[in-house]
Design a protein around this motif. Structure first.
Motif, PDB file in Angstrom:
ATOM      1  N   VAL A   1      39.031  42.337  44.707  1.00 22.58           N
ATOM      2  CA  VAL A   1      40.319  41.692  44.983  1.00 22.58           C
ATOM      3  C   VAL A   1      41.041  41.375  43.675  1.00 22.58           C
ATOM      4  CG1 VAL A   1      41.419  39.631  45.916  1.00 22.58           C
ATOM      5  CG2 VAL A   1      39.598  40.760  47.205  1.00 22.58           C
ATOM      6  N   GLY A   2      40.308  40.823  42.716  1.00 22.27           N
ATOM      7  CA  GLY A   2      40.921  40.491  41.434  1.00 22.27           C
ATOM      8  C   GLY A   2      41.430  41.709  40.693  1.00 22.27           C
ATOM      9  N   THR A   3      40.607  42.755  40.628  1.00 21.17           N
ATOM     10  CA  THR A   3      41.031  43.960  39.915  1.00 21.17           C
ATOM     11  C   THR A   3      42.101  44.731  40.680  1.00 21.17           C
ATOM     12  OG1 THR A   3      39.185  45.233  40.877  1.00 21.17           O
ATOM     13  CG2 THR A   3      38.816  44.202  38.728  1.00 21.17           C
ATOM     14  N   ALA A   4      42.159  44.549  42.006  1.00 20.11           N
ATOM     15  CA  ALA A   4      43.197  45.216  42.799  1.00 20.11           C
ATOM     16  C   ALA A   4      44.585  44.688  42.468  1.00 20.11           C
ATOM     17  CB  ALA A   4      42.921  45.054  44.288  1.00 20.11           C
ATOM     18  N   CYS A   5      44.659  43.499  41.896  1.00 17.20           N
ATOM     19  CA  CYS A   5      45.956  42.949  41.490  1.00 17.20           C
ATOM     20  C   CYS A   5      46.511  43.646  40.252  1.00 17.20           C
ATOM     21  CB  CYS A   5      45.828  41.453  41.179  1.00 17.20           C
ATOM     22  SG  CYS A   5      45.323  40.414  42.557  1.00 17.20           S
TER      23      CYS A   5
ATOM     24  N   VAL B   1      52.065  48.445  36.959  1.00 19.90           N
ATOM     25  CA  VAL B   1      53.102  49.467  37.162  1.00 19.90           C
ATOM     26  C   VAL B   1      54.464  48.813  37.384  1.00 19.90           C
ATOM     27  CG1 VAL B   1      53.893  51.302  38.703  1.00 19.90           C
ATOM     28  CG2 VAL B   1      51.493  51.214  38.007  1.00 19.90           C
ATOM     29  N   ALA B   2      54.500  47.733  38.170  1.00 13.79           N
ATOM     30  CA  ALA B   2      55.764  47.043  38.414  1.00 13.79           C
ATOM     31  C   ALA B   2      56.312  46.410  37.132  1.00 13.79           C
ATOM     32  CB  ALA B   2      55.568  45.973  39.488  1.00 13.79           C
TER      33      ALA B   2
ATOM     34  N   ARG C   1      52.912  37.207  37.750  1.00 16.92           N
ATOM     35  CA  ARG C   1      52.128  36.135  38.361  1.00 16.92           C
ATOM     36  C   ARG C   1      50.910  36.714  39.099  1.00 16.92           C
ATOM     37  NH1 ARG C   1      56.099  33.975  40.763  1.00 16.92           N
ATOM     38  NH2 ARG C   1      56.640  32.524  39.101  1.00 16.92           N
ATOM     39  N   LEU C   2      51.122  37.826  39.801  1.00 13.21           N
ATOM     40  CA  LEU C   2      50.020  38.484  40.514  1.00 13.21           C
ATOM     41  C   LEU C   2      48.956  38.966  39.537  1.00 13.21           C
ATOM     42  CD1 LEU C   2      48.978  39.823  43.256  1.00 13.21           C
ATOM     43  CD2 LEU C   2      50.017  41.914  42.334  1.00 13.21           C
ATOM     44  N   PHE C   3      49.373  39.594  38.453  1.00  8.86           N
ATOM     45  CA  PHE C   3      48.433  40.116  37.465  1.00  8.86           C
ATOM     46  C   PHE C   3      47.588  38.985  36.868  1.00  8.86           C
ATOM     47  CE2 PHE C   3      46.880  41.728  33.486  1.00  8.86           C
ATOM     48  CZ  PHE C   3      46.708  43.091  33.692  1.00  8.86           C
TER      49      PHE C   3
ATOM     50  N   GLY D   1      50.039  44.901  46.075  1.00 11.67           N
ATOM     51  CA  GLY D   1      51.342  45.395  45.643  1.00 11.67           C
ATOM     52  C   GLY D   1      52.484  44.691  46.362  1.00 11.67           C
ATOM     53  N   ARG D   2      52.301  44.450  47.652  1.00  9.81           N
ATOM     54  CA  ARG D   2      53.346  43.754  48.415  1.00  9.81           C
ATOM     55  C   ARG D   2      53.437  42.291  48.022  1.00  9.81           C
ATOM     56  NH1 ARG D   2      52.517  46.413  54.445  1.00  9.81           N
ATOM     57  NH2 ARG D   2      53.290  48.477  53.876  1.00  9.81           N
ATOM     58  N   LEU D   3      52.290  41.663  47.772  1.00 13.28           N
ATOM     59  CA  LEU D   3      52.310  40.266  47.336  1.00 13.28           C
ATOM     60  C   LEU D   3      52.968  40.140  45.966  1.00 13.28           C
ATOM     61  CD1 LEU D   3      48.794  38.995  48.493  1.00 13.28           C
ATOM     62  CD2 LEU D   3      51.024  38.629  49.579  1.00 13.28           C
ATOM     63  N   GLY D   4      52.785  41.167  45.122  1.00 15.23           N
ATOM     64  CA  GLY D   4      53.455  41.152  43.821  1.00 15.23           C
ATOM     65  C   GLY D   4      54.963  41.211  43.966  1.00 15.23           C
ATOM     66  N   ASP D   5      55.441  42.027  44.922  1.00 21.29           N
ATOM     67  CA  ASP D   5      56.877  42.076  45.176  1.00 21.29           C
ATOM     68  C   ASP D   5      57.401  40.720  45.653  1.00 21.29           C
ATOM     69  OD1 ASP D   5      56.915  44.743  44.511  1.00 21.29           O
ATOM     70  OD2 ASP D   5      56.732  45.441  46.576  1.00 21.29           O
TER      71      ASP D   5
END
Length: 460
Positions: free
Chosen positions: A114-118, A124-125, A80-82, A70-74
């Motif tokens: 790790v992949g699905t955690a993205c 949501v974001a 891009r994270l997804f 979540g923080r890396l997505g921010d």
């Protein structure tokens, strides 16, 4: 997109559907594995304690990965994270079925986690720009993602049972490849492009991600689990010492970190939110004991094939899907606390009913029990989500959601540890009765905890 400031409802619907496919992969993979444990044990010559690591590895990586991603997505962009996560899932699930050892399968499960955690934090974001550009209701779109998460976990044993029986354990990895590709393509074509972000040095990103806190958290969990798995045979007290030391280091780090992995001070200040986390972890211990333990018991003691076990778990999935709208309406009309009391009391009754399986494994017994479990799974899950949003401060909602997901994974990890200990000497009626007694006690404790939760003045 041809117009970056507008999005038709149809385009938004396709984007959310693609996001939903991606978000269901984590719960789907957490539950499909339940019917593959016996097959994996036979394929690699494992004991009950060892095979549980294929589950534990996934949940450890998920527990640490969800808040971090979540923080890396921010930092790098949610879209891009997804897309990165779906790429990791596809590549991992193409390669893992060819793993020559069980421990490489566990590595594959870690990468899959790790992949699905993205997916979920990224999805949501992305709802914010989607609703802003399309004018659609954000609660309705969030409800679709929650439905995908719940349905993914519920139908996992059914899908997993069919795949394992007819195609082998490898198929529970291969099924993710087309789903990840569909999700990647839909998000790539229809989701809003990430806004431009100010570049930051990687050192600052790592500091803000609290990697030391994550490592201390993971170390404390792993050492505690290894100690518990060996406590009935030859306890390794040094591991318990390491677990306590790691936990102390974790607490010190979180209290001193500028952006902690888990905000301990927030939990101390907000007792209502802490109750939600503890209650959700307890609920998931009971739920996943049934989710992971029942298939093993039915296959090994009952002699059922994996596909038959999947079908016997079907009432859970069916009732969950059918009752979700009714449960949401009940909470809307009556409030969160009545739903807590109803779901908690029902869970105690369902846990008591598990004792029937120690006397009979005829098909009617697991069908009735999984149907009974479907009701509290639906009601308590939705009530917990609503209580989370009711209890969390608006400015810390993102952090609170990340810890909420971590509570789920901790509960699931503890459930596999409990099963490993109970089934160490054989999967039989006596060991199942031990599981039943422990589940009933935990369900009763959950009922006591949720009865103490009260809504704040600003909520329902």
């Amino acid at each position: 997109m041809s117009d970056e400031h507008s999005m038709t409802p149809r385009r938004a619907g396709i984007a959310v559907a693609a996001l939903g496919v991606g978000t269901l992969l984590n719960p789907l993979n957490s539950s499909m594995i339940a019917v593959a444990l016996i097959t994996l044990r036979d394929a690699f010559g494992l004991d009950v304690l060892t095979v549980t690591w294929v589950i534990t590895a996934f949940y450890l990586a998920s527990a640490a990965g969800q808040p971090l991603m979540g923080r890396l997505g921010d930092r790098f962009g949610s879209r891009r994270l997804f897309l990165f996560g779906m790429t990791v899932v596809a590549v991992t699930c193409v390669l893992t079925p060819f793993a020559p050892t069980f421990w490489l399968v566990c590595v594959g499960r870690v990468l899959l986690a790790v992949g699905t955690a993205c997916a979920f934090p990224g999805a949501v974001a992305l709802l914010h720009p989607i609703t802003a550009q399309s004018g659609l209701s954000s609660p309705r779109l969030l409800g679709r993602l929650q439905m995908a998460n719940t349905a993914g976990a519920a139908v996992g044993p059914v899908i997993g049972g069919l795949l394992v029986t007819y195609l082998g354990w490898q198929a529970i990895f291969w099924i993710n490849v087309p789903l990840a590709v569909i999700s990647f393509t839909g998000v790539r074509l229809f989701a809003p492009v990430d806004e431009a972000r100010t570049r930051q040095p990687i050192s600052k990103v790592l500091v803000d991600s609290d990697v030391p806190g994550i490592l201390a958290f993971t170390a404390s969990l792993v050492t505690l689990l290894v100690f518990l798995l060996g406590v009935t045979d030859r306890p390794r007290w040094v591991l318990l010492g390491l677990a306590l030391a790691s936990a102390a280091l974790f607490a010190w780090r979180e209290l001193s970190a500028r952006t902690p992995f888990i905000d301990v001070r927030m939990l101390v200040r907000n007792r209502r939110l802490l109750l939600v986390y503890v209650g959700f972890a307890l609920f998931n211990v009971v739920y996943y004991v049934v989710f992971f333990g029942l298939p093993q018991y039915l296959e090994e003691f009952g002699g059922y094939r994996a596909d038959a076990v999947g079908l016997l778990m079907l009432p859970l999935a069916t009732l969950n899907v059918l009752l979700t709208p009714l449960a949401a309406r009940f909470i809307e009309r009556r409030g969160i606390r009545p739903a807590f009391l109803l779901g908690g009391a029902w869970l105690v009754c369902a846990a008591l009913l598990l004792t029937v399986l120690s006397a009979s494994v005829m098909p009617w017994a697991p069908l009735v029990i999984t149907a009974m479990m479907g009701v509290p799974y639906c009601v308590v899950s939705i009530a917990m989500s609503q209580a989370l949003y009711s209890s969390a401060a608006r400015e810390s909602a993102g952090v609170a959601t990340g810890i909420f997901q971590t509570s789920r994974y901790i509960g699931a990890i503890l459930s596999t540890t409990m099963l490993g200990i109970a089934f160490a000497d054989g999967t039989n009626p006596a060991s199942w009765l031990e599981v039943t007694v422990a589940s009933t006690v935990l369900a009763a404790l959950l009922l006591v905890l949720v009865s103490r939760w009260r809504p704040s003045n600003r909520t329902t």
